[in-house]
Design an enzyme around this catalytic site. Structure first.
Site, PDB file in Angstrom:
ATOM      1  NE  ARG A 157      -4.344  -1.490   1.048  1.00 39.95           N
ATOM      2  CZ  ARG A 157      -5.516  -1.712   1.589  1.00 39.95           C
ATOM      3  NH1 ARG A 157      -5.729  -1.420   2.843  1.00 39.95           N
ATOM      4  NH2 ARG A 157      -6.499  -2.198   0.878  1.00 39.95           N
ATOM      5  CD  GLN A 190      -3.128   6.124  -2.929  1.00 34.28           C
ATOM      6  OE1 GLN A 190      -2.256   6.920  -3.240  1.00 34.28           O
ATOM      7  NE2 GLN A 190      -3.870   6.255  -1.860  1.00 34.28           N
ATOM      8  CG  ASP A 227      -5.586  -0.798  -3.626  1.00 33.21           C
ATOM      9  OD1 ASP A 227      -5.880  -1.997  -3.622  1.00 33.21           O
ATOM     10  OD2 ASP A 227      -5.604  -0.087  -2.609  1.00 33.21           O
ATOM     11  CB  SER A 267      -9.019   0.037  -3.037  1.00 33.29           C
ATOM     12  OG  SER A 267      -8.170  -0.008  -1.935  1.00 33.29           O
ATOM     13  CE1 TYR A 270      -5.323  -4.386   3.811  1.00 33.87           C
ATOM     14  CE2 TYR A 270      -2.944  -4.179   3.763  1.00 33.87           C
ATOM     15  CZ  TYR A 270      -4.142  -4.329   3.101  1.00 33.87           C
ATOM     16  OH  TYR A 270      -4.159  -4.423   1.749  1.00 33.87           O
TER      17      TYR A 270
HETATM   18  P1  NAD Z   1      -9.485  -5.046   4.908  1.00 35.69           P
HETATM   19  O1  NAD Z   1     -10.308  -5.471   3.756  1.00 35.69           O
HETATM   20  O2  NAD Z   1      -8.291  -5.838   5.274  1.00 35.69           O
HETATM   21  O3  NAD Z   1     -10.423  -5.034   6.234  1.00 35.69           O
HETATM   22  C1  NAD Z   1     -11.676  -4.412   6.234  1.00 35.69           C
HETATM   23  C2  NAD Z   1     -11.888  -3.714   7.553  1.00 35.69           C
HETATM   24  O4  NAD Z   1     -12.071  -4.682   8.609  1.00 35.69           O
HETATM   25  C3  NAD Z   1     -10.706  -2.836   7.989  1.00 35.69           C
HETATM   26  O5  NAD Z   1     -11.160  -1.510   8.160  1.00 35.69           O
HETATM   27  C4  NAD Z   1     -10.275  -3.469   9.313  1.00 35.69           C
HETATM   28  O6  NAD Z   1      -9.809  -2.494  10.244  1.00 35.69           O
HETATM   29  C5  NAD Z   1     -11.578  -4.103   9.786  1.00 35.69           C
HETATM   30  N1  NAD Z   1     -11.418  -5.119  10.848  1.00 35.69           N
HETATM   31  C6  NAD Z   1     -10.483  -6.077  10.993  1.00 35.69           C
HETATM   32  N2  NAD Z   1     -10.685  -6.784  12.131  1.00 35.69           N
HETATM   33  C7  NAD Z   1     -11.810  -6.267  12.718  1.00 35.69           C
HETATM   34  C8  NAD Z   1     -12.531  -6.577  13.897  1.00 35.69           C
HETATM   35  N3  NAD Z   1     -12.147  -7.559  14.739  1.00 35.69           N
HETATM   36  N4  NAD Z   1     -13.627  -5.853  14.177  1.00 35.69           N
HETATM   37  C9  NAD Z   1     -14.031  -4.849  13.339  1.00 35.69           C
HETATM   38  N5  NAD Z   1     -13.378  -4.513  12.223  1.00 35.69           N
HETATM   39  C10 NAD Z   1     -12.273  -5.203  11.903  1.00 35.69           C
HETATM   40  O7  NAD Z   1      -9.006  -3.546   4.781  1.00 35.69           O
HETATM   41  P2  NAD Z   1      -9.284  -2.448   3.656  1.00 35.69           P
HETATM   42  O8  NAD Z   1     -10.688  -2.038   3.697  1.00 35.69           O
HETATM   43  O9  NAD Z   1      -8.727  -2.893   2.349  1.00 35.69           O
HETATM   44  O10 NAD Z   1      -8.342  -1.262   4.148  1.00 35.69           O
HETATM   45  C11 NAD Z   1      -8.315  -0.783   5.464  1.00 35.69           C
HETATM   46  C12 NAD Z   1      -7.805   0.660   5.424  1.00 35.69           C
HETATM   47  O11 NAD Z   1      -6.528   0.739   4.739  1.00 35.69           O
HETATM   48  C13 NAD Z   1      -8.700   1.603   4.646  1.00 35.69           C
HETATM   49  O12 NAD Z   1      -9.728   2.123   5.383  1.00 35.69           O
HETATM   50  C14 NAD Z   1      -7.727   2.677   4.215  1.00 35.69           C
HETATM   51  O13 NAD Z   1      -7.614   3.673   5.197  1.00 35.69           O
HETATM   52  C15 NAD Z   1      -6.436   1.991   4.088  1.00 35.69           C
HETATM   53  N6  NAD Z   1      -6.076   1.828   2.659  1.00 35.69           N
HETATM   54  C16 NAD Z   1      -4.896   2.336   2.245  1.00 35.69           C
HETATM   55  C17 NAD Z   1      -4.543   2.221   0.910  1.00 35.69           C
HETATM   56  C18 NAD Z   1      -3.235   2.773   0.427  1.00 35.69           C
HETATM   57  O14 NAD Z   1      -2.510   3.344   1.194  1.00 35.69           O
HETATM   58  N7  NAD Z   1      -2.921   2.603  -0.839  1.00 35.69           N
HETATM   59  C19 NAD Z   1      -5.380   1.583   0.007  1.00 35.69           C
HETATM   60  C20 NAD Z   1      -6.589   1.075   0.474  1.00 35.69           C
HETATM   61  C21 NAD Z   1      -6.903   1.195   1.786  1.00 35.69           C
END
Ligand code: NAD
Length: 372
Positions: free
Chosen positions: A119, A124, A127, A130, A225
Site C-alpha cells: 500500500r 495506489q 489497487d 480497493s 490494515y
Molecule cells: P481489509 O479489507 O483488510 O479489512 C476491512 C476492515 O475490517 C478494515 O477496516 C479493518 O480495520 C476491519 N477489521 C479487521 N478486524 C476487525 C474486527 N475484529 N472488528 C471490526 N473490524 C475489523 O481492509 P481495507 O478495507 O482494504 O483497508 C483498510 C484501510 O486501509 C482503509 O480504510 C484505508 O484507510 C487503508 N487503505 C490504504 C490504501 C493505500 O494506502 N494505498 C489503500 C486502500 C486502503
C-alpha cells in the site's frame, strides 16, 4: 515488442482486465491478443477490441501459445498446454488457498498476483483490492435491501409511518465505508464498528454513528490494515456487538485481517436473538466469515427467519463497473511492469511476484507456507 494475451474470465468473476481504451493507451509498447468474448460481461465487444488494435483469437490455448504475458482476473489453468516460460498476471487468492498455485507450479510459469501489492503511493493506482471492495460494499447493501421484507427509508403514508431500517456495518475499511454511504443514501439509520480507531472519523463523515469499543490493538506498522486482537478485547466486543446485532434489520460484514481468519463478530448467541426478517450479508466468507452461521457461497434462511448471504461472487453482478475500475488498475500495473520487469529490486514487482519458473519465490507466501 512483448505479446500480451487477455484471457476470458469464464470461471466466475466475469471481469475483463483490459478495456479497448486501455489497449489503445498501451499499443505502442506491446501487441495484444484477446480471447474471443473476453469483454462480454464488461460491455466490450470483439469489434471494440479490434478497433483498439488488438487481434481476436478463438481459443484460450491459442492465446497462451502466442502471448508471452497473460492477463486474467482469477481464471486458473485447466488442461492448457504451456510449452515455454510464460508470465501470468492476475488476482489469485493464494493466501486463502495455496492449492491455487499447483497448476501454475506444474507448468513452470512466472506468476504475479495484484492482491499482494504494497500500500504505497506508486501502487495506489493499481489497487485492485480497493476497487473490488468499493463495488462489493455497494452491492452488499443493495442485495440486503432486495432480500429484506422491510423497506429501508422512513415512509409516511395513509396507513401510518414506517421507521427507517437500522443497518449495522462491521468493518469500516474500503468496503464498509462504501456500504455506509449506500445505506445512508437509501435512508437507513447506520451504525458501524471497526477496531482501527482512525475509522471513527471516516464513519462519522458519512453521517453514520461509530460504535466505540475502547482497548483495541492498533499497529501503525500494519500498512493501514487491522491486526489480531487480544482475547479480553474480543470478549468486550462480543458483548457490545450482541446488543448492536439484536437491534439491526440489516448487517453488512466486511471485517478482515490480511492473511488471517476473519474475526467472528456476529455470534451464535446474537443470531438466536436477532429480529425475524433481518438480513446479514457476509462479505468475509472466503476467509471464514464474520457471522457464525454464514456459509461460503450460499444464502440460507434460519429457523428464526434470518437471511444470511455468503455469496463470494457479488463482484460478477456488477461486472461492467468492476471491469472498468479493475482494468484501469491492471493498466497501471502493466505500464510499471513493462518499464521495470528487469529490475529484481523493484518493490512492487517483488511484492506481487509469487512464482519464478514455477518455484515460490515470494517472501510473504513462503512465510505463510512455513506457518502451516
Ligand atoms: P481489509 O479489507 O483488510 O479489512 C476491512 C476492515 O475490517 C478494515 O477496516 C479493518 O480495520 C476491519 N477489521 C479487521 N478486524 C476487525 C474486527 N475484529 N472488528 C471490526 N473490524 C475489523 O481492509 P481495507 O478495507 O482494504 O483497508 C483498510 C484501510 O486501509 C482503509 O480504510 C484505508 O484507510 C487503508 N487503505 C490504504 C490504501 C493505500 O494506502 N494505498 C489503500 C486502500 C486502503
Amino acid at each position: 515488442m512483448k505479446k500480451i494475451g487477455l484471457l476470458r474470465d469464464h470461471k466466475k468473476s466475469k471481469i475483463a482486465v483490459l478495456s479497448p481504451d486501455n489497449i489503445k493507451q498501451l499499443k505502442d509498447q506491446a501487441s495484444f491478443y484477446v480471447e474471443s468474448n473476453s469483454g462480454k460481461h464488461a460491455g466490450f465487444t470483439n469489434e471494440n477490441y479490434e478497433a483498439a488494435g488488438a487481434k481476436i483469437v478463438d481459443t484460450r490455448q491459442e492465446v497462451i501459445d502466442i502471448a508471452d504475458l497473460l492477463l486474467t482476473y482469477s481464471t486458473i489453468l485447466d488442461d492448457e498446454q504451456i510449452h515455454t516460460s510464460k508470465t501470468f498476471i492476475g488476482v489469485y487468492d493464494v493466501l486463502g488457498d495455496f492449492g491455487t498455485l499447483i497448476p501454475f507450479q506444474k507448468e513452470g510459469v512466472n506468476l504475479y498476483s495484484l492482491n499482494l501489492l504494497p500500500r504505497t503511493t506508486i501502487a495506489q493506482s493499481m489497487d485492485v483490492m480497493s476497487s473490488a471492495a468499493s463495488i462489493l460494499g455497494y452491492k452488499a447493501v443493495l442485495k440486503a435491501a432486495s432480500l429484506s421484507t422491510s423497506t429501508i427509508p422512513m415512509i409516511t403514508g395513509a396507513g401510518g409511518t414506517l421507521r427507517p431500517a437500522k443497518v449495522l456495518i462491521l468493518g469500516a475499511g474500503v468496503a464498509g465505508l462504501q456500504a455506509i454511504a449506500t445505506a445512508k443514501r437509501l435512508g437507513a439509520i447506520v451504525r458501524a464498528f471497526d477496531v482501527r480507531a482512525v475509522a471513527k472519523t471516516d464513519v462519522e463523515s458519512l453521517g453514520a454513528q461509530f460504535v466505540n469499543i475502547e482497548g483495541a490493538t492498533d499497529n501503525s506498522n500494519a500498512g493501514g490494515y487491522a491486526v489480531e486482537q487480544t482475547a479480553d478485547y474480543l470478549n468486550k466486543v462480543d458483548q457490545i456487538l450482541y446488543d448492536e446485532c439484536i437491534q439491526a434489520d440489516i448487517i453488512i460484514c466486511t471485517a478482515r485481517i490480511p492473511g488471517k481468519k476473519a474475526p467472528l463478530l456476529v455470534s451464535e448467541k446474537a443470531l438466536h436473538k436477532m429480529k425475524p426478517g433481518a438480513v446479514i450479508v457476509d462479505l468475509a466468507t472466503d476467509s471464514g466469515g464474520n457471522c457464525a452461521w454464514s456459509k461460503k457461497g450460499k444464502t440460507i434462511v434460519t429457523d428464526n427467519q434470518i437471511t444470511i448471504v455468503g455469496d463470494t461472487n457479488l463482484l460478477a453482478k456488477s461486472s461492467k463497473s468492476a471491469s472498468f475500475l479493475l482494468a484501469n488498475n491492471f493498466t497501471s500495473f502493466l505500464k510499471h511492469f513493462l518499464k521495470n520487469s528487469e529490475n529484481e529490486e523493484d518493490e512492487i514487482l517483488r511484492a506481487t511476484k509469487i512464482l519464478t519458473n514455477g518455484q515460490v519465490t515470494n517472501e510473504r507466501i513462503l512465510a505463510e507456507i512455513d506457518e502451516i
